[in-house]
Design an enzyme around this catalytic site. Sequence first.
Site, PDB file in Angstrom:
ATOM      1  N   GLY A  41       0.818  -1.217   0.000  1.00 56.64           N
ATOM      2  CA  GLY A  41       0.000   0.000   0.000  1.00 56.64           C
ATOM      3  C   GLY A  41       0.847   1.260   0.000  1.00 56.64           C
ATOM      4  O   GLY A  41       0.546   2.236  -0.696  1.00 56.64           O
ATOM      5  N   CYS A  42       1.921   1.241   0.767  1.00 58.82           N
ATOM      6  CA  CYS A  42       2.791   2.417   0.866  1.00 58.82           C
ATOM      7  C   CYS A  42       3.505   2.695  -0.452  1.00 58.82           C
ATOM      8  O   CYS A  42       3.719   3.837  -0.837  1.00 58.82           O
ATOM      9  CB  CYS A  42       3.806   2.227   1.997  1.00 58.82           C
ATOM     10  SG  CYS A  42       2.998   2.017   3.606  1.00 58.82           S
TER      11      CYS A  42
END
Length: 156
Positions: A41-42
């Site tokens: 996600g990052c």
Amino acid sequence: VIGKPAPLFALLSEEETEISLKDLRGQNVVLYFYPKDSTPGCTIEAQDFTKKIQEFEDLDCVVLGVSKDSAESHCKFIEKYNLAFNLLVDEDKDLCRKYGVLKEKSMFGKQYIGIDRSTFLINKVGKIVAIWRSVKVKGHVDEVLEALAKEEGEAN
């Protein structure tokens, strides 16, 4: 709190140069907190900001990512994904506390305190004009750009 001055900070970037909010007065700032370098996600979030970096710059805005990773970790993350902005080192989580982004999380049944994915839009005079908490990555960068464009429209 929206409408209040953003908590000041002076932190080292991945290049180990100090970046301070005071020095960024006169520019808009997107300060986004994320849990960990190089996680799925990052990575998507960082790539999304990178893809739109020119649009942020055109609106006189600096994008800064913050996590508790080391400068060395940030360097690898930036190089691996060709990121186009600075990442701030907050290993002691001091800035995370100032912005209230730490929260209890759980992974594999273990409780821990981690970073809640959050974004703060700070205007040219250092006031917080928008906050996103528990961010869902998909479409987030466009939401931030929209709020920034609105802010710039109102400021001019």
